[in-house]
Design a protein around this motif. Structure first.
Motif, PDB file in Angstrom:
ATOM      1  N   ASP A 327      26.304 -44.850  51.733  1.00 12.06           N
ATOM      2  CA  ASP A 327      25.766 -43.559  51.306  1.00 12.06           C
ATOM      3  C   ASP A 327      24.363 -43.742  50.743  1.00 12.06           C
ATOM      4  O   ASP A 327      24.124 -44.625  49.905  1.00 12.06           O
ATOM      5  CB  ASP A 327      26.666 -42.938  50.241  1.00 12.06           C
ATOM      6  CG  ASP A 327      27.995 -42.477  50.812  1.00 12.06           C
ATOM      7  OD1 ASP A 327      28.988 -42.448  50.053  1.00 12.06           O
ATOM      8  OD2 ASP A 327      28.050 -42.152  52.014  1.00 12.06           O
ATOM      9  N   PHE A 328      23.439 -42.935  51.205  1.00  9.92           N
ATOM     10  CA  PHE A 328      22.060 -42.992  50.717  1.00  9.92           C
ATOM     11  C   PHE A 328      21.490 -41.587  50.821  1.00  9.92           C
ATOM     12  O   PHE A 328      21.071 -41.160  51.882  1.00  9.92           O
ATOM     13  CB  PHE A 328      21.226 -43.979  51.538  1.00  9.92           C
ATOM     14  CG  PHE A 328      19.945 -44.381  50.874  1.00  9.92           C
ATOM     15  CD1 PHE A 328      18.890 -43.476  50.741  1.00  9.92           C
ATOM     16  CD2 PHE A 328      19.778 -45.655  50.366  1.00  9.92           C
ATOM     17  CE1 PHE A 328      17.712 -43.843  50.121  1.00  9.92           C
ATOM     18  CE2 PHE A 328      18.599 -46.036  49.749  1.00  9.92           C
ATOM     19  CZ  PHE A 328      17.565 -45.120  49.630  1.00  9.92           C
ATOM     20  N   VAL A 329      21.499 -40.864  49.726  1.00 14.38           N
ATOM     21  CA  VAL A 329      21.081 -39.464  49.724  1.00 14.38           C
ATOM     22  C   VAL A 329      19.594 -39.375  49.419  1.00 14.38           C
ATOM     23  O   VAL A 329      19.101 -39.969  48.458  1.00 14.38           O
ATOM     24  CB  VAL A 329      21.882 -38.650  48.695  1.00 14.38           C
ATOM     25  CG1 VAL A 329      21.375 -37.208  48.652  1.00 14.38           C
ATOM     26  CG2 VAL A 329      23.368 -38.693  49.033  1.00 14.38           C
ATOM     27  N   ILE A 330      18.891 -38.615  50.258  1.00 13.50           N
ATOM     28  CA  ILE A 330      17.467 -38.375  50.041  1.00 13.50           C
ATOM     29  C   ILE A 330      17.262 -36.880  49.844  1.00 13.50           C
ATOM     30  O   ILE A 330      17.665 -36.059  50.671  1.00 13.50           O
ATOM     31  CB  ILE A 330      16.625 -38.920  51.229  1.00 13.50           C
ATOM     32  CG1 ILE A 330      15.138 -38.626  51.017  1.00 13.50           C
ATOM     33  CG2 ILE A 330      17.108 -38.368  52.551  1.00 13.50           C
ATOM     34  CD1 ILE A 330      14.240 -39.339  52.041  1.00 13.50           C
ATOM     35  N   ASP A 331      16.676 -36.524  48.722  1.00 16.61           N
ATOM     36  CA  ASP A 331      16.504 -35.122  48.354  1.00 16.61           C
ATOM     37  C   ASP A 331      15.275 -34.515  49.032  1.00 16.61           C
ATOM     38  O   ASP A 331      14.377 -35.232  49.487  1.00 16.61           O
ATOM     39  CB  ASP A 331      16.361 -34.990  46.835  1.00 16.61           C
ATOM     40  CG  ASP A 331      17.634 -35.370  46.096  1.00 16.61           C
ATOM     41  OD1 ASP A 331      18.719 -35.087  46.635  1.00 16.61           O
ATOM     42  OD2 ASP A 331      17.544 -35.948  44.998  1.00 16.61           O
ATOM     43  N   PRO A 332      15.202 -33.186  49.108  1.00 10.07           N
ATOM     44  CA  PRO A 332      14.056 -32.518  49.734  1.00 10.07           C
ATOM     45  C   PRO A 332      12.737 -32.952  49.109  1.00 10.07           C
ATOM     46  O   PRO A 332      12.611 -33.047  47.872  1.00 10.07           O
ATOM     47  CB  PRO A 332      14.323 -31.034  49.476  1.00 10.07           C
ATOM     48  CG  PRO A 332      15.802 -30.945  49.321  1.00 10.07           C
ATOM     49  CD  PRO A 332      16.218 -32.216  48.646  1.00 10.07           C
ATOM     50  N   GLY A 333      11.769 -33.244  49.977  1.00  7.72           N
ATOM     51  CA  GLY A 333      10.444 -33.630  49.511  1.00  7.72           C
ATOM     52  C   GLY A 333      10.314 -35.084  49.096  1.00  7.72           C
ATOM     53  O   GLY A 333       9.204 -35.567  48.880  1.00  7.72           O
ATOM     54  N   ARG A 334      11.422 -35.802  49.003  1.00  5.09           N
ATOM     55  CA  ARG A 334      11.381 -37.202  48.582  1.00  5.09           C
ATOM     56  C   ARG A 334      11.224 -38.117  49.791  1.00  5.09           C
ATOM     57  O   ARG A 334      11.532 -37.746  50.921  1.00  5.09           O
ATOM     58  CB  ARG A 334      12.660 -37.566  47.843  1.00  5.09           C
ATOM     59  CG  ARG A 334      12.983 -36.661  46.684  1.00  5.09           C
ATOM     60  CD  ARG A 334      12.051 -36.836  45.514  1.00  5.09           C
ATOM     61  NE  ARG A 334      12.194 -38.148  44.886  1.00  5.09           N
ATOM     62  CZ  ARG A 334      11.552 -38.513  43.771  1.00  5.09           C
ATOM     63  NH1 ARG A 334      10.747 -37.652  43.162  1.00  5.09           N
ATOM     64  NH2 ARG A 334      11.722 -39.711  43.267  1.00  5.09           N
ATOM     65  N   TYR A 335      10.738 -39.341  49.535  1.00  5.09           N
ATOM     66  CA  TYR A 335      10.599 -40.302  50.619  1.00  5.09           C
ATOM     67  C   TYR A 335      11.120 -41.660  50.178  1.00  5.09           C
ATOM     68  O   TYR A 335      11.271 -41.947  48.978  1.00  5.09           O
ATOM     69  CB  TYR A 335       9.140 -40.407  51.086  1.00  5.09           C
ATOM     70  CG  TYR A 335       8.202 -41.050  50.088  1.00  5.09           C
ATOM     71  CD1 TYR A 335       8.008 -42.441  50.053  1.00  5.09           C
ATOM     72  CD2 TYR A 335       7.486 -40.270  49.178  1.00  5.09           C
ATOM     73  CE1 TYR A 335       7.144 -43.019  49.156  1.00  5.09           C
ATOM     74  CE2 TYR A 335       6.617 -40.841  48.268  1.00  5.09           C
ATOM     75  CZ  TYR A 335       6.449 -42.217  48.258  1.00  5.09           C
ATOM     76  OH  TYR A 335       5.594 -42.805  47.351  1.00  5.09           O
ATOM     77  N   ILE A 336      11.430 -42.488  51.177  1.00  8.35           N
ATOM     78  CA  ILE A 336      11.887 -43.850  50.910  1.00  8.35           C
ATOM     79  C   ILE A 336      11.093 -44.807  51.780  1.00  8.35           C
ATOM     80  O   ILE A 336      10.562 -44.422  52.828  1.00  8.35           O
ATOM     81  CB  ILE A 336      13.391 -44.019  51.186  1.00  8.35           C
ATOM     82  CG1 ILE A 336      13.708 -43.696  52.645  1.00  8.35           C
ATOM     83  CG2 ILE A 336      14.223 -43.173  50.257  1.00  8.35           C
ATOM     84  CD1 ILE A 336      15.123 -44.029  53.043  1.00  8.35           C
ATOM     85  N   LEU A 337      11.017 -46.067  51.359  1.00  9.16           N
ATOM     86  CA  LEU A 337      10.355 -47.116  52.127  1.00  9.16           C
ATOM     87  C   LEU A 337      11.384 -48.172  52.499  1.00  9.16           C
ATOM     88  O   LEU A 337      12.181 -48.590  51.658  1.00  9.16           O
ATOM     89  CB  LEU A 337       9.230 -47.763  51.315  1.00  9.16           C
ATOM     90  CG  LEU A 337       8.151 -46.836  50.729  1.00  9.16           C
ATOM     91  CD1 LEU A 337       7.128 -47.654  49.950  1.00  9.16           C
ATOM     92  CD2 LEU A 337       7.463 -46.043  51.836  1.00  9.16           C
TER      93      LEU A 337
END
Length: 376
Positions: A327-337
């Motif tokens: 599980d890896f939740v990414i919220d609106p407007g957020r980014y991950i590398l």
């Protein structure tokens, strides 16, 4: 295997001309297609006409758009006239040798189908992207009817006619074609957009043979007359235009008719469209850093809802994949590398380098659908 090697050679050595009709003609087609609608669909699209015309050249202004291969369909690579069972031959080829190799010979029918369904959805949800999607659909639905987009001999390179594509498309047709030359059209309904697009491509192929034959004949005569000093002020462009403008008129009319039909169908279908319970996530790749020993790919949630990335995959387009296993939740407007390389830190893909100085990255949802492609 021989055909695969030839395909790979072509992909690596030839600069494929992705352009179909010129900028002026694409805008004429989009404008006329809209103005030949009737009833509610005309009332819907007419206020968007100027925006759709602008976007009708978008794929040519962004040459990496859809990897450039959505503009054409070289049907004589897969089969010989009369092109029986063409669709199954194309699909079998892609399954056997890989979609990337198959797409090197064009996939316009599938691109047309894709943007048609996007247009249906966008009209249904009143999306601000309607003019853009409609313009892109109009572009590809027009290009499928450009004769030289239906053959591997697209540039006349196989028959000693190198340069015919750009000459006829840009120097001749785009400068001389006028909206008044478009013939009467009728709006119909097609049951399968891919099949209908392939039928248009078959017709375009036959006109390509006529165009190439006329060019060979007229050029030989022109060169002989020039040698004998019998002509001086007549340009070859004018001669070829006079001999082939009927082809342009027929095929541009076919483009108008196809675009009108697709717009009408999309508008009608949108009225019965049932939005999915959950709109498709808008996860995008917006950056690749390929420098140093800490490379990364940057992914952003451009939508309005949080998305669980479990099951999603990233590909470097060269057979290497990163899978979000947990599980890896990414919220609106957020980014991950997602990092790679010997100095990688944070969320790590690999301790080996993943990205070269240029290439592409692809993003796949849990069902295996490629939802985003980033070329860098």
């Amino acid at each position: 295997m021989k055909r695969t090697l030839i395909s790979l050679f072509l992909l690596s050595t030839l600069t494929i001309s992705i352009f179909g009709w010129g900028f002026s003609v694409h805008k004429i087609i989009a404008k006329t297609a809209i103005e030949r609608l009737s009833g509610p669909s005309l009332g819907y699209f007419l206020p968007l006409e100027s925006q759709i015309m602008i976007y009708s050249t978008y794929p040519d202004e962004h040459q990496d758009f859809e990897a450039g291969t959505a503009h054409f369909m070289e049907i004589d690579f897969y089969a010989e006239p009369p092109f029986d069972n063409l669709r199954s031959k194309i699909e079998n080829y892609m399954q056997t040798y890989g979609e990337a190799i198959g797409r090197g010979h064009g996939y316009a029918p599938w691109a047309i189908d894709k943007y048609y369904h996007l247009l249906v959805e966008d009209i249904a949800i009143n999306s601000p992207d309607v003019p853009k999607i409609a313009g892109i659909l109009a572009h590809f639905a027009s290009d499928i009817n450009m004769p030289l987009h239906a053959t591997v001999n697209f540039e006349g390179q196989m028959t000693g006619q190198s340069g015919i594509h750009g000459l006829w498309e840009s120097a001749i047709v785009d400068k001389r074609f006028d909206q008044s030359m478009i013939l009467p059209t009728r709006i119909s309904t097609v049951t399968d957009i891919i099949d209908a697009s392939l039928e248009n491509s078959k017709i375009a192929w036959h006109y390509a043979q006529s165009l190439l034959a006329i060019d060979r004949s007229e050029k030989a005569l022109f060169e002989q007359l020039s040698k004998d000093s019998l002509i001086s002020s007549i340009s070859y462009e004018n001669i070829l235009w006079d001999s082939t403008k009927w082809i342009a008129a027929v095929q541009i009319t076919r483009s108008v008719e196809f675009v009108s039909t697709l717009f009408q169908m999309a508008y009608n279908e949108s009225k019965n469209y049932i939005p999915k319970a959950e709109s498709r996530p808008k996860i995008v790749i917006f950056k690749i850093s390929s420098n140093g020993n800490d490379q990364y790919v940057a992914i952003r949630n451009a939508g309005e809802k949080s998305v669980n990335l479990k099951g999603w995959k990233i590909s470097n387009g060269e057979g290497k994949y990163f899978l979000f296993e947990n599980d890896f939740v990414i919220d609106p407007g957020r980014y991950i590398l997602v990092h790679s390389g010997s100095d990688a830190k944070g969320l790590i893909w690999s301790n080996s380098l993943i990205w070269s100085s240029h290439g592409k990255a692809q993003l796949f949802d849990p069902d295996g659908n490629m939802v985003f492609e980033f070329v860098y």
